[in-house]
Design an enzyme around this catalytic site. Structure first.
Site, PDB file in Angstrom:
ATOM      1  N   ARG A  83       0.842  -1.213   0.000  1.00 14.88           N
ATOM      2  CA  ARG A  83       0.000   0.000   0.000  1.00 14.88           C
ATOM      3  C   ARG A  83       0.868   1.251   0.000  1.00 14.88           C
ATOM      4  NH1 ARG A  83      -3.930   0.354   5.000  1.00 14.88           N
ATOM      5  NH2 ARG A  83      -5.147  -1.200   3.865  1.00 14.88           N
ATOM      6  N   LYS A 222      -3.897   2.352  14.637  1.00 15.95           N
ATOM      7  CA  LYS A 222      -3.894   3.278  13.504  1.00 15.95           C
ATOM      8  C   LYS A 222      -4.567   4.601  13.862  1.00 15.95           C
ATOM      9  CE  LYS A 222      -6.575   0.123  11.347  1.00 15.95           C
ATOM     10  NZ  LYS A 222      -7.381  -0.531  10.320  1.00 15.95           N
ATOM     11  N   LYS A 224      -6.211   8.215  11.850  1.00 20.10           N
ATOM     12  CA  LYS A 224      -6.609   8.676  10.511  1.00 20.10           C
ATOM     13  C   LYS A 224      -7.017  10.147  10.507  1.00 20.10           C
ATOM     14  CE  LYS A 224      -7.807   4.111   8.932  1.00 20.10           C
ATOM     15  NZ  LYS A 224      -8.827   3.213   8.397  1.00 20.10           N
ATOM     16  N   CYS A 444     -15.217  -2.897  -0.434  1.00 21.91           N
ATOM     17  CA  CYS A 444     -13.831  -3.199  -0.045  1.00 21.91           C
ATOM     18  C   CYS A 444     -13.362  -4.438  -0.823  1.00 21.91           C
ATOM     19  CB  CYS A 444     -13.773  -3.463   1.458  1.00 21.91           C
ATOM     20  SG  CYS A 444     -14.515  -5.032   1.903  1.00 21.91           S
ATOM     21  N   CYS A 450      -8.298 -10.298   1.280  1.00 21.92           N
ATOM     22  CA  CYS A 450      -8.316  -9.873   2.678  1.00 21.92           C
ATOM     23  C   CYS A 450      -8.461 -11.057   3.630  1.00 21.92           C
ATOM     24  CB  CYS A 450      -9.458  -8.892   2.910  1.00 21.92           C
ATOM     25  SG  CYS A 450      -9.536  -8.398   4.636  1.00 21.92           S
ATOM     26  N   CYS A 489     -16.775  -7.634   5.999  1.00 23.11           N
ATOM     27  CA  CYS A 489     -16.794  -7.846   7.449  1.00 23.11           C
ATOM     28  C   CYS A 489     -17.079  -6.503   8.116  1.00 23.11           C
ATOM     29  CB  CYS A 489     -15.465  -8.446   7.931  1.00 23.11           C
ATOM     30  SG  CYS A 489     -14.180  -7.230   8.251  1.00 23.11           S
ATOM     31  N   CYS A 493     -14.200  -1.006   5.984  1.00 24.56           N
ATOM     32  CA  CYS A 493     -13.200  -0.349   5.133  1.00 24.56           C
ATOM     33  C   CYS A 493     -13.797   0.519   4.025  1.00 24.56           C
ATOM     34  CB  CYS A 493     -12.258  -1.387   4.540  1.00 24.56           C
ATOM     35  SG  CYS A 493     -11.312  -2.243   5.818  1.00 24.56           S
TER      36      CYS A 493
END
Ligand code: SRM
Ligand code: SF4
Length: 580
Positions: A83, A222, A224, A444, A450, A489, A493
């Site tokens: 990424r 994380k 953001k 996603c 994934c 899920c 995302c």
């Protein structure tokens, strides 16, 4: 007389999560990654898997191959996702072409535009990981901090209009990204992926010099950051840990409302996890944005949950404390001067930036809708080859939106006809010819790449959207910008908890159906039905759309209608739709 008070019962601090120990022992993100990358193996150790995220890569497996490989008694087909870290989603023509080359040479021949304005390459084998990351850096791009417990890709409206507010926001997004990039981690990154040279020993200097903002164990999880305009919330500001909303007066950006505490992810087995919208905290001047971002990051570093990774997001600090206490602690311990109240600026629009638009400098940009962000050649739609041709010939800049779309900029007026004919030649649809619901949909990647996916998403949504197009057309609702977002899920995302329709993978071919959100990203949706078999999704939505058409108030959007009539009425409508 002495009074004796019973000693307070000892409170055992919660045990830090396993990832905390990995970070602490990694010498600023090195661990033994160098040895592991050099080893003749097809995958990394558990610790290596965690550390490589900070460098912008996830170890994955080909999930399509899982079943037959299990049967055949052979192990997993390991591969890596890479990424990029791409603040505001900006690339030069040469950078785009270089990434496209790498996708062909080392990846699965597709590029995946992400919901955070980045690009992912999938299917990279371990032996090619170093060359892929090095190739990205040769194009003067990076992957450092694309994943991991740091500030992730900073998102910002990508439109190259040239108006002062966007120009300033885009520069500030770059500045925040640069300021919050890992410091010692950058050294480790160079050692591992680029020249291999060790420049000094970070372990020999105090932590606050080596990694001044994050410290040796980085963030609890994380983090953001987003920038947006009140009239163009194309980055979904309220889904972010930290949001800067531009305050514009007479066309000039004069400050930013700072929002904190948004996020989407939830975990089915943990009722204390949920999506939350960011709340307004204060107002800052443009020249205070970078220090404000650092101050919020420091607060999160010190107060985020380091024992339970499912609750280790800033949104739970804001929610558990309440925004009042958050403001107090932020002002007293981190901002260290009086907070100024935010300006009330309601979010009033989202621009997908599709179609042709004139830039202030007289050149043009073209916004294209990319279904679920996947750039590939398939059948008549040769999107990957077409984009290569367009970018090579028109030498246009490339920007990725947080809606997984693409903006080609800096195009001379004289080149527009040639660009239009290239679109035609490669079967790339002009956005104005696409149905609304398709343009407003996102999914996603989910299966096949994934590791956390419970169901399909990117491969399932196009079929569902095609059926919805038919239903909406028949009802005369084809012109409604109804947002449909799907994930494999509940990690969220594609930000499915903010859309008018959310489809969230439950397992097998079943989805939880959410409705009542907002195309503009101002409201969370709510669960309508759990475990809906995929074939019943469209009939259930058709029942809702039919009622919406009959009962909507003037100008009312579908999500607002659902929120107004409420879950009980909606459940009555959908109970038997599509069978029971
Ligand atoms: Fe995400 C994990 C893909 C945006 C919440 N996300 C993952 C992983 C890396 C799976 C994993 O941990 O093994 C996925 C890789 C799939 C693949 O095969 O590529 C993945 N996330 C994506 C992307 C590619 C989806 C897309 O359709 O574009 C997006 C990449 C963004 C980027 O460029 O940086 C992506 N992820 C998001 C967003 C949306 C956003 O940030 O605006 C969210 C919800 C917002 C939020 O963070 O709350 C999101 N991803 C998660 C979570 C849940 C985090 C949580 O709070 O619990 C996970 C799970 C985790 O981190 O353990 C996750
Ligand atoms: Fe994977 Fe779930 Fe994110 Fe989809 S929402 S990419 S299935 S983690």
């Amino acid at each position: 007389m002495t009074t004796e008070t019973a000693p307070a019962p000892a409170v055992t601090p919660p045990k830090p999560s396993a990832v905390e120990a990995i970070k602490a022992g990694s010498n600023y993100l090195r661990g033994d990654l160098a040895e592991q990358l050099a080893a003749d193996t097809d995958h990394l150790s558990e610790d290596g898997k965690q550390l490589v995220k900070f460098h912008g890569s996830y170890q994955q497996e080909d999930r399509d191959a899982r079943k037959y490989r299990q049967k055949a008694g052979v192990g997993k087909a390991y591969m890596f996702m890479v990424r990029l870290k791409l603040p505001g989603g900006k690339l030069t023509p040469d950078q785009y072409l270089a990434v496209d080359d790498l996708a062909g040479r080392y990846g699965n021949g597709t590029l995946r535009l992400t919901t955070r304005q980045s690009i992912q390459l999938h299917g990279v084998l371990k032996g090619n990981l170093k060359a892929t990351v090095a190739g990205i850096n040769e194009a003067l791009l990076s992957t450092l901090g694309g994943c991991g417990d740091v500030n992730r890709n900073v998102v910002c409206c990508p439109a190259p209009t040239g108006d002062p507010a966007r120009v300033q926001m885009q520069a500030l997004a770059d500045a925040v990204a640069a300021h919050l990039a890992p410091h010692a981690g950058k050294q480790a990154y160079h050692e591992l992926w680029l020249n291999g040279e060790k420049v000094g020993d970070p372990a020999a200097v105090p932590v606050e010099e080596a990694e001044p903002v994050y410290g040796a164990v980085y963030l609890p999880r994380k983090f953001k950051t987003a920038f947006s305009l009140p009239e163009d919330n194309c980055t979904d500001l309220l889904a972010h840990c930290l949001g800067f909303q531009a305050v514009v007066e007479s066309g000039r950006p004069v400050g930013y409302n700072l929002f904190a505490g948004g996020g989407q992810g939830q975990t089915n087995s943990k009722p204390d996890t949920y999506p939350l919208l960011a709340l307004p905290v204060c107002r800052v001047d443009p020249d205070e944005v970078v220090s404000a971002a650092e101050a919020v990051v420091r607060l999160f570093r010190d107060h985020g949950n380091r024992s339970d990774r499912k609750r280790a997001r800033l949104k739970y600090v804001v929610h558990d404390w309440g925004v009042g206490r958050f403001r107090q602690v932020f002002e007293r311990d981190y901002w260290k001067r009086p907070l100024r109240p935010p300006v009330d600026l309601p979010i009033s629009g989202v621009d997908l930036h599709h179609g042709w638009h004139r830039q202030r400098d007289g050149r043009w940009f073209l916004g294209l809708s990319v279904e679920n962000g996947r750039v590939k050649d398939e059948g008549r739609l040769r999107l990957r080859s077409g984009l290569r041709a367009l970018v090579s010939r028109a030498r246009c800049t490339v920007r990725i939106s947080a809606q997984q779309d693409l903006l080609l900029g800096n195009i001379a007026a004289a080149d527009r006809p040639a660009v239009d004919s290239l679109l035609c030649e490669y079967g790339i649809p002009r956005p104005e010819t696409l149905p609304m619901v398709r343009k407003w949909s996102m999914a996603c990647p989910a299966i096949p790449t994934c590791g956390l996916a419970l169901t399909e998403s990117e491969r399932a949504l196009p079929g569902i959207v095609s059926q919805l197009e038919g239903v909406l057309d028949a009802l005369g609702l084809a012109g409604e910008p109804i947002s449909v977002r799907m994930t494999g899920c509940p990690n969220g995302c594609a930000r499915p908890f903010q859309s008018e329709v959310g489809l969230v993978g439950r397992g097998g071919t079943k989805y939880t159906l959410y409705v009542g959100g907002d195309t503009l990203g101002r409201r969370l949706n709510f669960e309508l039905e759990d475990s809906v078999p995929v074939e019943r999704v469209v009939p259930k939505l058709a029942a809702l759309f039919t009622a919406f058409r009959a009962e909507r108030a003037a100008g009312e959007a579908f999500g607002a209608y659902c929120a107004r009539v409420g879950v009980d009425r909606l459940r009555n409508l959908t109970a038997t739709a599509g069978g029971v």
